[in-house]
Design an enzyme around this catalytic site. Structure first.
Site, PDB file in Angstrom:
ATOM      1  N   SER A 125      -5.350  -4.949   7.552  1.00  9.06           N
ATOM      2  CA  SER A 125      -4.628  -6.059   8.154  1.00  9.06           C
ATOM      3  C   SER A 125      -3.126  -5.903   7.976  1.00  9.06           C
ATOM      4  O   SER A 125      -2.656  -5.325   6.991  1.00  9.06           O
ATOM      5  CB  SER A 125      -5.087  -7.362   7.497  1.00  9.06           C
ATOM      6  N   TYR A 150      -6.533 -13.002   0.334  1.00 13.12           N
ATOM      7  CA  TYR A 150      -7.050 -12.177   1.431  1.00 13.12           C
ATOM      8  C   TYR A 150      -6.187 -10.935   1.614  1.00 13.12           C
ATOM      9  O   TYR A 150      -6.682  -9.812   1.666  1.00 13.12           O
ATOM     10  CB  TYR A 150      -7.097 -12.979   2.736  1.00 13.12           C
ATOM     11  N   LYS A 154      -6.951  -6.631   0.963  1.00 13.54           N
ATOM     12  CA  LYS A 154      -6.717  -5.525   1.888  1.00 13.54           C
ATOM     13  C   LYS A 154      -5.817  -4.466   1.249  1.00 13.54           C
ATOM     14  O   LYS A 154      -6.032  -3.259   1.425  1.00 13.54           O
ATOM     15  CB  LYS A 154      -6.117  -6.043   3.197  1.00 13.54           C
TER      16      LYS A 154
END
Length: 338
Positions: A125, A150, A154
């Site tokens: 991402s 989040y 990643k």
């Protein structure tokens, strides 16, 4: 060639399965159905004329992952989508994200490193860049401190892949997505959030449909063209096709490094209010919205420099924001039609 797609009934995963089957790959889908339904298999089959093999497995179950790879010894490539993906939710429930996004990756890589060679595509991402200092964002941009759990998963996931690839037969391509939206033009598959949508476009379509009272715009005091956050919105079909191109690069042994990284976006930023206006234009629907306070974990702006993907992968996004929004609206209408 037999290709494993984890999270293959999700939004991006299902569109990628369609594109893989169109190119003749033999696809196996793993999904725990936490954010997808079995009906997605029907849509994939109607579009591509072939129903992929499916197994319901929670990748957090290490024993189940081991058993799967012991049975399917001839898998040549893995595209790993299975993960939790909402920034706001990750701030509220960080342990869910660290368990779901990292343990699943580790268990997959543990099995793949047993093979003499394996090709691995990782769903990363643009959140790994944090709030980049320069736009558009290049792959060489510094990795900033993550704004959310989040985003941190990643970043850590990319580091894990690099470390494991260095000492194993795994070759990987990391695709750093910007903001996937839209739906397949057939209206047979699309974004299907369970519960309240965490992403902008499905909230827009549900609001326009009357399922939500109004859309909340999180902040109008950012340093952008109109004060709202700017993102790079890419059509999900363009994104899915990038996975097929990246996988072929690995399988054909054309990669130049053990782990290669590519931005996948359009190269154009659009503000939240610009997206709202574009949606109203293509659908002729007036969208009720209100400006509310900023949301924790959000950055001001992010849009991609896609030169590397264009030149090295030979891939380029071709679909417009308006096309993606119209496809998303048609999909929403189809979902709500008896």
């Amino acid at each position: 060639m037999k290709i494993l797609v984890t999270g293959g009934l999700g939004f991006i995963g299902s569109h990628t399965v369609v594109e893989l089957q169109a190119q003749g790959y033999d696809v196996i889908v793993l999904d725990n159905l936490s954010n997808a339904t079995l009906e997605v298999l029907d849509g994939i089959e109607k579009i591509s004329g072939k129903r992929p093999r499916f197994e319901k497995i929670d990748l957090r179950d290490r024993t189940a992952v081991q058993a799967f790879f012991n049975t399917h010894t001839d898998i040549e490539g893995v595209i790993h989508f299975a993960a939790s993906k909402a920034v706001g939710e990750s701030v509220e429930n960080p342990l869910l994200y660290y368990e779901n996004n990292l343990s699943t990756l580790i268990y997959l890589l543990q099995e793949l490193q047993k093979k003499p060679e394996a090709s691995f595509i990782f769903s990363s991402s643009c959140t790994v860049y944090g709030q980049a200092k320069e736009m558009p964002i290049m792959e060489s941009a510094p990795i900033q401190s993550a704004f959310s759990p989040y985003g941190n998963t990643k970043q850590i996931g990319e580091e894990i892949i690099s470390d494991v690839a260095r000492v194993s037969g795994i070759n990987a391509i990391v695709l750093r997505y910007f903001n996937p939206i839209g739906a397949h033009e057939s209206n047979l598959i699309g974004e299907l959030p369970i519960g309240v949508p965490q992403n902008l476009v499905p909230f827009i379509t549900q609001t326009a449909m009357g399922l939500r009272q109004q859309l909340s715009v999180f902040g109008d005091d950012y340093d952008t063209v109109d004060g709202t956050c700017v993102r790079d919105y890419i059509h999900v079909v363009d994104l899915a096709q990038a996975h097929v191109v990246a996988l072929k690069r690995l399988l054909d042994k054309k990669h130049l490094e053990k782990v290669e990284v590519f931005n996948i976006g359009t190269g154009k930023g659009s503000s939240v209010l610009e997206v709202i206006r574009a949606f109203e234009k293509v659908t002729a629907k007036k969208l009720p919205y209100q400006i509310v306070g900023r949301r924790e974990g959000d950055i001001t702006a992010a849009y991609a420099n896609t030169d590397k993907a264009n030149d090295v992968l030979g891939w380029k996004a071709t679909k417009t924001l308006e096309e993606a929004l119209l496809n998303a609206w048609n999909w929403e209408n189809k979902l709500r039609t008896p």
